[in-house]
Design a protein around this motif. Structure first.
Motif, PDB file in Angstrom:
ATOM      1  N   MET A 121     -15.171   0.599 -10.220  1.00 13.46           N
ATOM      2  CA  MET A 121     -13.895   0.976 -10.818  1.00 13.46           C
ATOM      3  C   MET A 121     -13.862   2.497 -10.848  1.00 13.46           C
ATOM      4  O   MET A 121     -14.858   3.141 -11.196  1.00 13.46           O
ATOM      5  N   TYR A 122     -12.724   3.051 -10.482  1.00 22.46           N
ATOM      6  CA  TYR A 122     -12.548   4.501 -10.426  1.00 22.46           C
ATOM      7  C   TYR A 122     -11.249   4.880 -11.135  1.00 22.46           C
ATOM      8  O   TYR A 122     -10.455   4.022 -11.500  1.00 22.46           O
ATOM      9  N   HIS A 123     -11.027   6.188 -11.194  1.00 23.49           N
ATOM     10  CA  HIS A 123      -9.771   6.713 -11.743  1.00 23.49           C
ATOM     11  C   HIS A 123      -9.173   7.679 -10.746  1.00 23.49           C
ATOM     12  O   HIS A 123      -9.864   8.216  -9.882  1.00 23.49           O
ATOM     13  N   ASN A 124      -7.895   7.882 -10.860  1.00 22.97           N
ATOM     14  CA  ASN A 124      -7.162   8.818 -10.026  1.00 22.97           C
ATOM     15  C   ASN A 124      -5.926   9.236 -10.803  1.00 22.97           C
ATOM     16  O   ASN A 124      -5.558   8.572 -11.774  1.00 22.97           O
ATOM     17  N   GLY A 125      -5.275  10.285 -10.376  1.00 25.99           N
ATOM     18  CA  GLY A 125      -3.986  10.608 -10.962  1.00 25.99           C
ATOM     19  C   GLY A 125      -3.023   9.488 -10.612  1.00 25.99           C
ATOM     20  O   GLY A 125      -3.012   9.003  -9.476  1.00 25.99           O
ATOM     21  N   ALA A 126      -2.225   9.050 -11.561  1.00 31.39           N
ATOM     22  CA  ALA A 126      -1.317   7.927 -11.337  1.00 31.39           C
ATOM     23  C   ALA A 126      -0.303   8.211 -10.239  1.00 31.39           C
ATOM     24  O   ALA A 126       0.233   7.293  -9.630  1.00 31.39           O
ATOM     25  N   GLU A 127      -0.047   9.485  -9.959  1.00 35.95           N
ATOM     26  CA  GLU A 127       0.931   9.853  -8.940  1.00 35.95           C
ATOM     27  C   GLU A 127       0.346   9.823  -7.527  1.00 35.95           C
ATOM     28  O   GLU A 127       1.066   9.932  -6.540  1.00 35.95           O
ATOM     29  N   SER A 128      -0.963   9.637  -7.410  1.00 36.24           N
ATOM     30  CA  SER A 128      -1.581   9.611  -6.087  1.00 36.24           C
ATOM     31  C   SER A 128      -1.282   8.306  -5.369  1.00 36.24           C
ATOM     32  O   SER A 128      -1.000   7.288  -5.992  1.00 36.24           O
ATOM     33  N   TYR A 129      -1.310   8.366  -4.055  1.00 39.62           N
ATOM     34  CA  TYR A 129      -1.156   7.143  -3.262  1.00 39.62           C
ATOM     35  C   TYR A 129      -1.832   7.354  -1.917  1.00 39.62           C
ATOM     36  O   TYR A 129      -1.922   8.468  -1.422  1.00 39.62           O
ATOM     37  N   TYR A 130      -2.338   6.259  -1.373  1.00 39.64           N
ATOM     38  CA  TYR A 130      -3.106   6.309  -0.130  1.00 39.64           C
ATOM     39  C   TYR A 130      -2.761   5.109   0.739  1.00 39.64           C
ATOM     40  O   TYR A 130      -2.439   4.035   0.224  1.00 39.64           O
ATOM     41  N   ALA A 131      -2.870   5.283   2.028  1.00 37.13           N
ATOM     42  CA  ALA A 131      -2.581   4.202   2.978  1.00 37.13           C
ATOM     43  C   ALA A 131      -3.538   3.030   2.815  1.00 37.13           C
ATOM     44  O   ALA A 131      -3.229   1.916   3.211  1.00 37.13           O
ATOM     45  N   SER A 132      -4.684   3.273   2.212  1.00 36.51           N
ATOM     46  CA  SER A 132      -5.680   2.202   2.052  1.00 36.51           C
ATOM     47  C   SER A 132      -5.716   1.632   0.630  1.00 36.51           C
ATOM     48  O   SER A 132      -6.572   0.818   0.318  1.00 36.51           O
ATOM     49  N   ARG A 133      -4.794   2.055  -0.233  1.00 34.92           N
ATOM     50  CA  ARG A 133      -4.773   1.516  -1.604  1.00 34.92           C
ATOM     51  C   ARG A 133      -3.465   0.802  -1.891  1.00 34.92           C
ATOM     52  O   ARG A 133      -2.391   1.364  -1.749  1.00 34.92           O
ATOM     53  N   GLY A 134      -3.595  -0.449  -2.328  1.00 37.90           N
ATOM     54  CA  GLY A 134      -2.445  -1.244  -2.716  1.00 37.90           C
ATOM     55  C   GLY A 134      -2.692  -1.852  -4.078  1.00 37.90           C
ATOM     56  O   GLY A 134      -3.322  -1.227  -4.949  1.00 37.90           O
ATOM     57  N   PHE A 135      -2.263  -3.078  -4.255  1.00 36.12           N
ATOM     58  CA  PHE A 135      -2.542  -3.770  -5.515  1.00 36.12           C
ATOM     59  C   PHE A 135      -2.548  -5.270  -5.296  1.00 36.12           C
ATOM     60  O   PHE A 135      -1.931  -5.778  -4.361  1.00 36.12           O
ATOM     61  N   ARG A 136      -3.276  -5.950  -6.163  1.00 41.51           N
ATOM     62  CA  ARG A 136      -3.361  -7.409  -6.150  1.00 41.51           C
ATOM     63  C   ARG A 136      -2.731  -7.932  -7.438  1.00 41.51           C
ATOM     64  O   ARG A 136      -2.842  -7.325  -8.486  1.00 41.51           O
ATOM     65  N   GLY A 137      -2.082  -9.091  -7.314  1.00 41.18           N
ATOM     66  CA  GLY A 137      -1.419  -9.650  -8.464  1.00 41.18           C
ATOM     67  C   GLY A 137      -1.867 -11.066  -8.755  1.00 41.18           C
ATOM     68  O   GLY A 137      -2.607 -11.690  -7.988  1.00 41.18           O
ATOM     69  N   SER A 138      -1.395 -11.554  -9.889  1.00 38.65           N
ATOM     70  CA  SER A 138      -1.666 -12.943 -10.296  1.00 38.65           C
ATOM     71  C   SER A 138      -0.354 -13.603 -10.694  1.00 38.65           C
ATOM     72  O   SER A 138       0.615 -12.928 -11.057  1.00 38.65           O
ATOM     73  N   LEU A 139      -0.357 -14.931 -10.610  1.00 41.22           N
ATOM     74  CA  LEU A 139       0.803 -15.707 -11.000  1.00 41.22           C
ATOM     75  C   LEU A 139       0.325 -17.028 -11.584  1.00 41.22           C
ATOM     76  O   LEU A 139      -0.497 -17.715 -10.981  1.00 41.22           O
TER      77      LEU A 139
ATOM     78  N   ARG B  49       0.836  -1.205   0.000  1.00 40.10           N
ATOM     79  CA  ARG B  49       0.000   0.000   0.000  1.00 40.10           C
ATOM     80  C   ARG B  49       0.868   1.252   0.000  1.00 40.10           C
ATOM     81  O   ARG B  49       2.079   1.181   0.136  1.00 40.10           O
ATOM     82  N   SER B  50       0.210   2.380  -0.156  1.00 41.02           N
ATOM     83  CA  SER B  50       0.887   3.684  -0.173  1.00 41.02           C
ATOM     84  C   SER B  50       1.906   3.769  -1.301  1.00 41.02           C
ATOM     85  O   SER B  50       3.024   4.254  -1.121  1.00 41.02           O
ATOM     86  N   VAL B  51       1.504   3.280  -2.468  1.00 39.21           N
ATOM     87  CA  VAL B  51       2.361   3.338  -3.652  1.00 39.21           C
ATOM     88  C   VAL B  51       1.576   3.943  -4.812  1.00 39.21           C
ATOM     89  O   VAL B  51       0.388   3.698  -4.959  1.00 39.21           O
ATOM     90  N   CYS B  52       2.255   4.749  -5.612  1.00 34.99           N
ATOM     91  CA  CYS B  52       1.613   5.289  -6.797  1.00 34.99           C
ATOM     92  C   CYS B  52       1.679   4.239  -7.912  1.00 34.99           C
ATOM     93  O   CYS B  52       2.198   3.144  -7.712  1.00 34.99           O
ATOM     94  N   TYR B  53       1.152   4.571  -9.087  1.00 34.08           N
ATOM     95  CA  TYR B  53       0.954   3.555 -10.109  1.00 34.08           C
ATOM     96  C   TYR B  53       2.240   3.048 -10.769  1.00 34.08           C
ATOM     97  O   TYR B  53       2.459   1.861 -10.881  1.00 34.08           O
ATOM     98  N   ASP B  54       3.102   3.953 -11.238  1.00 26.95           N
ATOM     99  CA  ASP B  54       4.301   3.510 -11.953  1.00 26.95           C
ATOM    100  C   ASP B  54       5.470   4.454 -11.689  1.00 26.95           C
ATOM    101  O   ASP B  54       5.331   5.446 -10.978  1.00 26.95           O
ATOM    102  N   ARG B  55       6.631   4.138 -12.264  1.00 26.83           N
ATOM    103  CA  ARG B  55       7.846   4.931 -12.037  1.00 26.83           C
ATOM    104  C   ARG B  55       7.672   6.374 -12.515  1.00 26.83           C
ATOM    105  O   ARG B  55       8.090   7.319 -11.861  1.00 26.83           O
ATOM    106  N   GLN B  56       7.048   6.557 -13.658  1.00 31.39           N
ATOM    107  CA  GLN B  56       6.827   7.910 -14.182  1.00 31.39           C
ATOM    108  C   GLN B  56       6.019   8.740 -13.185  1.00 31.39           C
ATOM    109  O   GLN B  56       6.351   9.893 -12.914  1.00 31.39           O
ATOM    110  N   ALA B  57       4.980   8.148 -12.629  1.00 28.22           N
ATOM    111  CA  ALA B  57       4.151   8.852 -11.646  1.00 28.22           C
ATOM    112  C   ALA B  57       4.943   9.132 -10.373  1.00 28.22           C
ATOM    113  O   ALA B  57       4.873  10.233  -9.809  1.00 28.22           O
TER     114      ALA B  57
END
Length: 192
Positions: free
Chosen positions: A172-190, A93-101
């Motif tokens: 589903m929502y949108h946000n600026g890719a540079e935003s980050y929040y303590a309650s937002r992370g990401f889920r992955g697959s393998l 959590r507390s991460v923005c979307y990508d390196r550019q952001a």
């Protein structure tokens, strides 16, 4: 972390390997509704045949994802694991979307970003479609939200997408890719 480096491959120690298989088996057996008709022995055999994938599953587990089998592809013979923690994984959590952001932030830069973390872990960020499929298995992200793969045209305009589960529905929502929040992370697959 007791990882063994072998020709730039990340591998678990024998003890970590054994401990992870125990955790995955217990979760698999406790949540049969996520993978009806599948057998743990076959999943375990596949994991033993692809031990490099265990490192990625360990990273999913270590960061709070609680990976579990959610699908089996009869054509490819692959099992698919998703992060099945009730809320978005705490260690991601507390991460923005990508390196550019991340680089675009002038103040209060987060320590990491979703795309770099997923790549380093050897996992793939869930798509919106995969996120919705996951929600059919259980109710996830009732208090948190999770970044999902963002189409290039949205990302080029500075945005990124995330999803959550509220009021009995997936949103589903949108946000600026540079935003980050303590309650937002990401889920992955393998796939294994």
């Amino acid at each position: 972390m007791n990882l063994i480096e072998n020709n730039n491959q990340k591998m678990l120690s024998p003890k970590q390997h054994e401990e992870l298989l125990i955790v995955l088996k217990e979760r698999f057996e406790k949540n049969m509704h996520r993978h009806e008709g599948l057998e743990w022995d076959k999943v375990e055999a596949k994991l033993h045949a692809h031990t490099g994938k265990l490192w990625s599953l360990h990273e999913m587990e270590r960061t709070g994802g609680e990976p579990d089998v959610v699908d089996y592809d009869k054509h490819t013979g692959e099992y698919t694991f998703y992060d099945c923690s009730a809320e978005s994984p705490k260690g991601r959590r507390s991460v923005c979307y990508d390196r550019q952001a991340q680089d675009s932030r002038k103040k209060h830069k987060p320590e990491n970003n979703v795309i770099d973390m997923a790549t380093a872990m050897g996992i793939t960020l869930l798509t919106e479609e995969q996120y919705r499929a996951l929600q059919k298995l259980d109710d996830f992200d009732r208090k948190t939200s999770s970044w999902v793969q963002t189409p290039a045209d949205i990302r080029e305009l500075g945005g990124a997408l995330f999803c959550d589960y509220r009021f009995g529905h997936v949103f589903m929502y949108h946000n600026g890719a540079e935003s980050y929040y303590a309650s937002r992370g990401f889920r992955g697959s393998l796939k294994v």
